[in-house]
Motif scaffolding. Sequence first.
Motif, PDB file in Angstrom:
ATOM      1  N   PRO A   1       4.063   0.801   5.329  1.00 54.50           N
ATOM      2  CA  PRO A   1       3.369  -0.439   5.696  1.00 54.50           C
ATOM      3  C   PRO A   1       1.899  -0.380   5.276  1.00 54.50           C
ATOM      4  O   PRO A   1       1.232   0.640   5.494  1.00 54.50           O
TER       5      PRO A   1
ATOM      6  N   GLU B   1       4.679  -0.313  -0.435  1.00 56.46           N
ATOM      7  CA  GLU B   1       5.418  -1.205   0.486  1.00 56.46           C
ATOM      8  C   GLU B   1       6.906  -1.181   0.165  1.00 56.46           C
ATOM      9  O   GLU B   1       7.742  -1.083   1.062  1.00 56.46           O
TER      10      GLU B   1
ATOM     11  N   ILE C   1      -1.169   1.218   9.830  1.00 54.45           N
ATOM     12  CA  ILE C   1      -0.800   0.863   8.456  1.00 54.45           C
ATOM     13  C   ILE C   1      -1.848   1.402   7.480  1.00 54.45           C
ATOM     14  O   ILE C   1      -2.999   1.642   7.850  1.00 54.45           O
TER      15      ILE C   1
END
Length: 237
Positions: A67, A62, A189
Amino acid sequence: MQKKELLYEGKAKKVYKTEDPEVYIVSYKDDATAFNGLKKGTIVGKGVVNNEMSNFMFRMLEKEGIPTHYIEELNERETAVKKVTIVPLEVIIRNVAAGSLSKRLGLPEGTALKCPVLEFSYKNDELGDPMVNDYHILAMDLATREELDQIAQMSFKINQLMVDFFKSVKVDLIDFKIEFGKTSDGQIILADEISPDTCRFWDSDTHEKLDKDRFRRDMGGVEEAYEEMMRRLGLRK
Ligand code: TMP
């Protein structure tokens, strides 16, 4: 954050709903399987290691702009994650020949690859997660061209970040498997886990295996290998 209805139980994890429709809780088990569930066993403490290591990796990624589904570690086995629909693909990245690639292509384990190799498998236990390529994925509508390009781009970036990080703790990242999910607003993600279950880790000096291959291949020292990886990450004394 409270666990509500059990949504799904997989081979290594359970997923629960929570009071927030956009948040799930993942609970990591000690159950270990290999060869599509044919081999079954327990790796004592694996759930704790895989939870804590995955969260460590997700936080690191991150920070580097990847993400992920990670929200918050709740306890040693449980983590709050963003609700996603899993893209039914296993994304495998290989830096060094090992495992099924070695078998398929006749490359001895440990053979360096000139560049990283990306493979996709269709997540389907009944079929044994068969390998597929872009054309299969588009033909079966498992992902769009845009999603697939994004997944590949993110996967190579994740590989570079992970290779560099593990090198700094004297571990060679041989290969790994990751999965992606789609949020309610359509964002792709990183999801699932990053652990010794889903990566091949070899000590950089001795080439000792520090991952689930010790279980798959009945090598012994499985728990010790998982704990050693936690020490390398600074998560154990
Ligand atoms: P493979 O060489 O058996 O294809 O495995 C490649 C990588 O993927 C290895 O790091 C282990 C991981 N993996 C999983 O995480 N789940 C699986 O079901 C399989 C077969 C491999």
